[in-house]
Design a protein around this motif. Structure first.
Motif, PDB file in Angstrom:
ATOM      1  N   ALA A 145     -11.714  -2.113  12.649  1.00  0.00           N
ATOM      2  CA  ALA A 145     -10.737  -3.179  12.864  1.00  0.00           C
ATOM      3  C   ALA A 145     -10.365  -3.789  11.514  1.00  0.00           C
ATOM      4  CB  ALA A 145     -11.322  -4.270  13.767  1.00  0.00           C
ATOM      5  N   VAL A 146      -9.352  -4.636  11.538  1.00  0.00           N
ATOM      6  CA  VAL A 146      -9.087  -5.525  10.412  1.00  0.00           C
ATOM      7  C   VAL A 146      -9.921  -6.779  10.645  1.00  0.00           C
ATOM      8  CG1 VAL A 146      -7.376  -6.862   9.150  1.00  0.00           C
ATOM      9  CG2 VAL A 146      -6.769  -4.612  10.073  1.00  0.00           C
ATOM     10  N   TYR A 147     -10.697  -7.162   9.642  1.00  0.00           N
ATOM     11  CA  TYR A 147     -11.573  -8.317   9.750  1.00  0.00           C
ATOM     12  C   TYR A 147     -10.955  -9.495   8.983  1.00  0.00           C
ATOM     13  CZ  TYR A 147     -15.277  -5.653  11.940  1.00  0.00           C
ATOM     14  OH  TYR A 147     -16.024  -4.907  12.830  1.00  0.00           O
ATOM     15  N   TYR A 148     -10.947 -10.651   9.641  1.00  0.00           N
ATOM     16  CA  TYR A 148     -10.376 -11.860   9.081  1.00  0.00           C
ATOM     17  C   TYR A 148     -11.425 -12.962   8.998  1.00  0.00           C
ATOM     18  CZ  TYR A 148      -5.931  -9.707  10.499  1.00  0.00           C
ATOM     19  OH  TYR A 148      -4.876  -8.852  10.662  1.00  0.00           O
ATOM     20  N   CYS A 149     -11.447 -13.686   7.897  1.00  0.00           N
ATOM     21  CA  CYS A 149     -12.237 -14.908   7.883  1.00  0.00           C
ATOM     22  C   CYS A 149     -11.303 -16.085   8.132  1.00  0.00           C
ATOM     23  CB  CYS A 149     -13.016 -15.076   6.592  1.00  0.00           C
ATOM     24  SG  CYS A 149     -12.045 -15.478   5.147  1.00  0.00           S
ATOM     25  N   ALA A 150     -11.888 -17.164   8.643  1.00  0.00           N
ATOM     26  CA  ALA A 150     -11.081 -18.316   9.022  1.00  0.00           C
ATOM     27  C   ALA A 150     -11.880 -19.595   8.844  1.00  0.00           C
ATOM     28  CB  ALA A 150     -10.622 -18.187  10.468  1.00  0.00           C
ATOM     29  N   GLN A 156      -9.516  -7.524  14.579  1.00  0.00           N
ATOM     30  CA  GLN A 156      -8.466  -7.024  15.458  1.00  0.00           C
ATOM     31  C   GLN A 156      -8.316  -5.532  15.265  1.00  0.00           C
ATOM     32  OE1 GLN A 156      -4.653  -9.016  15.155  1.00  0.00           O
ATOM     33  NE2 GLN A 156      -4.087  -8.351  17.208  1.00  0.00           N
ATOM     34  N   ALA A 157      -8.561  -4.798  16.332  1.00  0.00           N
ATOM     35  CA  ALA A 157      -8.402  -3.349  16.324  1.00  0.00           C
ATOM     36  C   ALA A 157      -6.985  -3.000  16.773  1.00  0.00           C
ATOM     37  CB  ALA A 157      -9.430  -2.708  17.251  1.00  0.00           C
ATOM     38  N   PRO A 158      -6.496  -1.820  16.403  1.00  0.00           N
ATOM     39  CA  PRO A 158      -5.136  -1.416  16.799  1.00  0.00           C
ATOM     40  C   PRO A 158      -4.946  -1.478  18.308  1.00  0.00           C
ATOM     41  CG  PRO A 158      -6.005   0.081  15.156  1.00  0.00           C
ATOM     42  CD  PRO A 158      -7.141  -0.811  15.548  1.00  0.00           C
ATOM     43  N   GLY A 159      -3.880  -2.143  18.733  1.00  0.00           N
ATOM     44  CA  GLY A 159      -3.572  -2.213  20.157  1.00  0.00           C
ATOM     45  C   GLY A 159      -4.411  -3.197  20.944  1.00  0.00           C
ATOM     46  N   LYS A 160      -5.270  -3.943  20.244  1.00  0.00           N
ATOM     47  CA  LYS A 160      -6.133  -4.901  20.932  1.00  0.00           C
ATOM     48  C   LYS A 160      -5.896  -6.311  20.403  1.00  0.00           C
ATOM     49  CE  LYS A 160      -9.862  -1.686  22.039  1.00  0.00           C
ATOM     50  NZ  LYS A 160     -11.341  -1.459  21.996  1.00  0.00           N
ATOM     51  N   GLU A 161      -6.334  -7.285  21.191  1.00  0.00           N
ATOM     52  CA  GLU A 161      -6.213  -8.667  20.766  1.00  0.00           C
ATOM     53  C   GLU A 161      -7.298  -9.006  19.739  1.00  0.00           C
ATOM     54  OE1 GLU A 161      -4.240 -10.619  24.800  1.00  0.00           O
ATOM     55  OE2 GLU A 161      -6.193 -11.300  24.087  1.00  0.00           O
ATOM     56  N   ARG A 162      -7.045 -10.038  18.962  1.00  0.00           N
ATOM     57  CA  ARG A 162      -8.033 -10.508  18.008  1.00  0.00           C
ATOM     58  C   ARG A 162      -9.254 -11.014  18.766  1.00  0.00           C
ATOM     59  NH1 ARG A 162      -6.095 -14.789  13.621  1.00  0.00           N
ATOM     60  NH2 ARG A 162      -4.282 -13.523  14.037  1.00  0.00           N
ATOM     61  N   GLU A 163     -10.436 -10.701  18.265  1.00  0.00           N
ATOM     62  CA  GLU A 163     -11.650 -11.133  18.940  1.00  0.00           C
ATOM     63  C   GLU A 163     -12.615 -11.785  17.957  1.00  0.00           C
ATOM     64  OE1 GLU A 163     -13.950  -8.012  20.691  1.00  0.00           O
ATOM     65  OE2 GLU A 163     -14.150  -6.890  18.824  1.00  0.00           O
ATOM     66  N   PHE A 164     -13.382 -12.700  18.488  1.00  0.00           N
ATOM     67  CA  PHE A 164     -14.391 -13.403  17.713  1.00  0.00           C
ATOM     68  C   PHE A 164     -15.542 -12.469  17.347  1.00  0.00           C
ATOM     69  CE2 PHE A 164     -17.169 -16.691  16.353  1.00  0.00           C
ATOM     70  CZ  PHE A 164     -18.404 -16.445  16.920  1.00  0.00           C
ATOM     71  N   VAL A 165     -16.064 -12.632  16.128  1.00  0.00           N
ATOM     72  CA  VAL A 165     -17.203 -11.842  15.677  1.00  0.00           C
ATOM     73  C   VAL A 165     -18.418 -12.740  15.413  1.00  0.00           C
ATOM     74  CG1 VAL A 165     -18.083 -10.313  13.878  1.00  0.00           C
ATOM     75  CG2 VAL A 165     -15.716 -10.073  14.681  1.00  0.00           C
TER      76      VAL A 165
END
Length: 122
Positions: free
Chosen positions: A90-95, A39-48
């Protein structure tokens, strides 16, 4: 219950590389597909990227295909990021998914880490 802790983020110049790690605990981790989102600033979370529970099936967003590689072992999931671009910042998240097989739908993922910041300078 699955606990996820990301690490490996940081500041890198365009064209450089980073390797993100996501340490996982919980007895069901090995039987879940895993994914990385950002998720980048001002943007929606996106799949990587995502990987099946057994590790041999992977799936990537078009924007990272050929540059990023997802992998896993019995205790963690990884994201090798090469040829980084400023737009990868962006901030990177694992799930951890509810099921066995990869997908790009964030709603399918049950457990999330706290995120790690990746900043790519031009």
């Amino acid at each position: 219950q699955v606990q996820l802790v990301e690490s490996g983020g940081g500041l890198v110049q365009a064209g450089g590389s980073l390797r993100l790690s996501c340490a996982a605990s919980g007895r069901t981790f090995i039987k879940r597909a895993m994914g990385w989102f950002r998720q980048a600033p001002g943007k929606e979370r996106e799949f990587v990227a995502a990987i099946n529970w057994y590790g041999s099936g992977t799936y990537y967003a078009d924007s990272v295909k050929g540059r990023f590689t997802i992998s896993r072992d019995s205790a963690a999931v990884y994201l090798q990021m090469n040829s980084l671009k400023p737009e990868d910042t962006a901030v990177y998240y694992c799930a951890a998914d509810r099921g066995l097989y990869y997908n790009d739908d964030a709603d399918s993922y049950e457990y999330w880490g706290q995120g790690t910041q990746v900043t790519v300078s031009s």
